[in-house]
Design an enzyme around this catalytic site. Structure first.
Site, PDB file in Angstrom:
ATOM      1  N   HIS A   1      37.640  32.871  -0.013  1.00 44.18           N
ATOM      2  CA  HIS A   1      37.478  31.524  -0.580  1.00 44.18           C
ATOM      3  C   HIS A   1      36.643  31.496  -1.853  1.00 44.18           C
ATOM      4  O   HIS A   1      36.500  30.446  -2.474  1.00 44.18           O
ATOM      5  CB  HIS A   1      36.945  30.538   0.477  1.00 44.18           C
ATOM      6  CG  HIS A   1      35.499  30.670   0.837  1.00 44.18           C
ATOM      7  ND1 HIS A   1      34.547  29.853   0.278  1.00 44.18           N
ATOM      8  CD2 HIS A   1      34.859  31.476   1.700  1.00 44.18           C
ATOM      9  CE1 HIS A   1      33.362  30.175   0.812  1.00 44.18           C
ATOM     10  NE2 HIS A   1      33.535  31.157   1.673  1.00 44.18           N
TER      11      HIS A   1
ATOM     12  N   THR B   1      44.126  38.533  17.387  1.00 45.20           N
ATOM     13  CA  THR B   1      45.392  38.337  16.682  1.00 45.20           C
ATOM     14  C   THR B   1      45.141  37.995  15.221  1.00 45.20           C
ATOM     15  O   THR B   1      44.305  37.140  14.918  1.00 45.20           O
ATOM     16  CB  THR B   1      46.183  37.189  17.367  1.00 45.20           C
ATOM     17  OG1 THR B   1      46.401  37.570  18.723  1.00 45.20           O
ATOM     18  CG2 THR B   1      47.513  36.928  16.682  1.00 45.20           C
TER      19      THR B   1
ATOM     20  N   ASN C   1      24.267  35.235  -5.426  1.00 44.96           N
ATOM     21  CA  ASN C   1      24.988  33.958  -5.429  1.00 44.96           C
ATOM     22  C   ASN C   1      24.229  32.840  -6.121  1.00 44.96           C
ATOM     23  O   ASN C   1      24.826  31.918  -6.648  1.00 44.96           O
ATOM     24  CB  ASN C   1      25.335  33.542  -3.996  1.00 44.96           C
ATOM     25  CG  ASN C   1      24.207  33.776  -3.021  1.00 44.96           C
ATOM     26  OD1 ASN C   1      23.672  34.875  -2.919  1.00 44.96           O
ATOM     27  ND2 ASN C   1      23.825  32.737  -2.308  1.00 44.96           N
TER      28      ASN C   1
ATOM     29  N   GLN D   1      30.328  37.621  -4.182  1.00 41.38           N
ATOM     30  CA  GLN D   1      30.275  36.846  -5.433  1.00 41.38           C
ATOM     31  C   GLN D   1      30.817  37.633  -6.625  1.00 41.38           C
ATOM     32  O   GLN D   1      31.145  37.050  -7.653  1.00 41.38           O
ATOM     33  CB  GLN D   1      28.837  36.396  -5.723  1.00 41.38           C
ATOM     34  CG  GLN D   1      28.300  35.348  -4.772  1.00 41.38           C
ATOM     35  CD  GLN D   1      28.970  33.993  -4.939  1.00 41.38           C
ATOM     36  OE1 GLN D   1      29.648  33.700  -5.924  1.00 41.38           O
ATOM     37  NE2 GLN D   1      28.806  33.144  -3.944  1.00 41.38           N
TER      38      GLN D   1
ATOM     39  N   THR E   1      30.685  36.531   5.902  1.00 41.67           N
ATOM     40  CA  THR E   1      29.602  36.602   6.886  1.00 41.67           C
ATOM     41  C   THR E   1      29.917  37.634   7.970  1.00 41.67           C
ATOM     42  O   THR E   1      29.076  38.465   8.320  1.00 41.67           O
ATOM     43  CB  THR E   1      29.371  35.211   7.514  1.00 41.67           C
ATOM     44  OG1 THR E   1      29.051  34.296   6.464  1.00 41.67           O
ATOM     45  CG2 THR E   1      28.248  35.233   8.533  1.00 41.67           C
TER      46      THR E   1
ATOM     47  N   CYS F   1      24.308  27.299   1.462  1.00 39.28           N
ATOM     48  CA  CYS F   1      23.718  27.358   2.795  1.00 39.28           C
ATOM     49  C   CYS F   1      22.291  26.833   2.811  1.00 39.28           C
ATOM     50  O   CYS F   1      21.862  26.240   3.772  1.00 39.28           O
ATOM     51  CB  CYS F   1      23.721  28.787   3.310  1.00 39.28           C
ATOM     52  SG  CYS F   1      25.309  29.551   3.151  1.00 39.28           S
TER      53      CYS F   1
HETATM   54  C1  LIG Z   1      26.801  36.701  -1.448  1.00 43.38           C
HETATM   55  C2  LIG Z   1      27.494  36.059  -0.292  1.00 43.38           C
HETATM   56  N1  LIG Z   1      27.673  36.764   0.831  1.00 43.38           N
HETATM   57  C3  LIG Z   1      28.292  36.229   1.903  1.00 43.38           C
HETATM   58  C4  LIG Z   1      28.759  34.947   1.882  1.00 43.38           C
HETATM   59  C5  LIG Z   1      29.427  34.394   3.120  1.00 43.38           C
HETATM   60  O1  LIG Z   1      30.816  34.420   2.972  1.00 43.38           O
HETATM   61  P1  LIG Z   1      31.729  33.478   3.910  1.00 43.38           P
HETATM   62  O2  LIG Z   1      31.501  32.081   3.462  1.00 43.38           O
HETATM   63  O3  LIG Z   1      33.130  33.948   3.662  1.00 43.38           O
HETATM   64  O4  LIG Z   1      31.310  33.736   5.307  1.00 43.38           O
HETATM   65  C6  LIG Z   1      28.587  34.168   0.731  1.00 43.38           C
HETATM   66  C7  LIG Z   1      29.032  32.756   0.701  1.00 43.38           C
HETATM   67  O5  LIG Z   1      28.403  31.911   0.106  1.00 43.38           O
HETATM   68  C8  LIG Z   1      27.942  34.747  -0.391  1.00 43.38           C
HETATM   69  O6  LIG Z   1      27.746  34.059  -1.506  1.00 43.38           O
END
Ligand SMILES: Cc1ncc(COP(=O)(O)O)c(C=O)c1O
Length: 402
Positions: free
Chosen positions: A204, A240, A154, A182, A72, A328
């Protein structure tokens, strides 16, 4: 009690080897990577190694990697950082081209920029969820500062023609960003083959820790920092460094590179088996996303007459974890913006489930999920007035399956 986890696009479990690499930096090796003493230098060396590991997986130079708090933040940095630089210079408002199926990390940032006076074009997609490069060509104009199109979606897993779009962006002197969160670890990701200037990734999704990611910034790209502060990350991201998380991300990328070919082939085979089983054993289903240009681990299925949320909750009771779309948007009951952009009616967009497999998915799990799913779909449909009306209206012999 154990559960079957088919939601790897939401997040992946931490690989034990990643945890092992992180452990010393959560304990005794606590130095600040900016300090000049030995503990500081130890932390700095660990961060440098991780930077090389991350860069190597995407064909970048270590100096082109900026660690962030996740995908993000990397997306925010790309969009806001480029537009901030343009705003500071030119007379006319800057223009951003993105797609209608981006993750909220890009879409909501684009909307915020729009409110601040940036012009934004949202590219449509075809029925498979693919952006057409010709549409990008028509949308880009002389004021276009940035084109941002994700590498793989995603929700449905469709892989986008990013290299073709990047070539057009380059011709028009626009900066090209892709959200590869993804794609990383699932398909080959190479910044030069893609021809991108900026690329977002997150640990992650590749069996690394949560809360750490990176923005690849091609050398020479004009972009402002998102977070101002100390001199960390060559003054491109103050704060940091999160040393244990960075170390874990590095190790996760190293493993992802080693395992990519084998795990992609394995997951695609298991995913295809799940898809075939669903088609054979459950009536009135629709497979969403591109038939071939799709992430190897992802299967998005529409089940007519039912709500995805009811299926999800019933599967959860049976210890099977899936998703109705992106993690989300699962919290609210809005139909998926991705399926709507693909031309689905809101009602059809509601009855979908996303199965996303991972490295540890087994054949037995596929067989179990199929059995459970057949049962759950039949149970939920039995309670659906829409399904009952449909059954009443058709010949009894045809109504025997699921
Ligand atoms: C395509 C995509 N972009 C961005 C993100 C956001 O990543 P993060 O959870 O590391 O903020 C996700 C997470 O689901 C994602 O699938």
């Amino acid at each position: 009690m154990a559960y079957i986890y088919f939601d790897h696009n939401a997040t992946t479990p931490l690989d034990p080897a990643v945890l092992e690499a992180m452990m010393p930096f959560l304990h005794e090796a606590h130095g600040n990577a900016s300090s000049f003493h030995s503990p500081g230098r130890e932390a700095r060396e660990a961060v440098d190694l991780a930077r090389k590991q991350v860069a190597s997986l995407i064909g970048a130079q270590p100096a082109e990697i900026v660690f962030t708090s996740g995908g993000t933040e990397a997306d925010n940095h790309a969009l806001r950082g480029v537009i901030a630089r343009v705003k500071a210079g030119a007379g006319q408002p800057p223009h951003l081209v993105t797609s209608a199926i981006e993750h909220p990390a890009v879409l909501n940032t684009a909307q915020m920029l729009e409110q601040q006076g940036c012009a934004v074009s949202y590219l449509p997609v075809d029925e498979y969820g693919r952006v057409r490069p010709e549409d990008a060509r028509s949308a880009i104009n002389d004021a276009t500062a940035l084109v941002s199109v994700m590498l793989a979606n995603n929700e449905v897993g469709t892989i986008q023609p990013v290299a073709a779009i990047a070539a057009i962006a380059r011709e028009r002197k626009a900066i090209m960003h892709t959200d590869a969160v993804q794609g990383l670890g699932r398909i080959p990701v190479d910044v030069d083959a893609l021809g991108v200037d900026l690329l977002s990734i997150s640990a992650h999704k590749v069996y690394g820790p949560k809360g750490i990611g990176a923005l690849y910034i091609r050398r020479g790209t004009r972009i402002a920092p998102l977070i101002y502060g100390g001199h960390q990350e060559r003054r491109r991201r103050g704060g940091t460094e999160n040393v244990p998380a960075i170390v874990g991300f590095g190790r996760a990328c190293e493993l992802a590179g080693e395992l990519l070919a084998e795990s992609a082939a394995r997951e695609a085979r298991l995913r295809d088996r799940l898809e075939q089983g669903i088609r054979e054993r459950i009536e009135h289903v629709r497979i969403n996303g591109h038939p071939s240009e799709r992430l190897p681990n992802t299967l998005n299925v529409g089940f007519t007459f039912v709500e995805g949320e009811s299926l999800l909750m019933n599967l959860d009771i049976e210890r099977v974890a899936v998703s109705t779309g992106s993690a989300c948007s699962s919290g609210d009951l809005q139909p998926s913006h991705v399926l709507l952009a693909m031309g689905f009616e809101a009602e059809a967009a509601h009855g979908t489930l996303r199965f996303s497999l991972g490295r540890r998915t087994t054949e037995e799990e596929i067989a179990t999920v199929l059995d459970v799913l057949v049962r759950v779909v039949a149970r939920v449909r039995a309670m659906s007035p829409m399904y009952r009306d449909f059954i009443k209206g058709r010949r009894p012999a045809a109504a025997s399956k699921a």
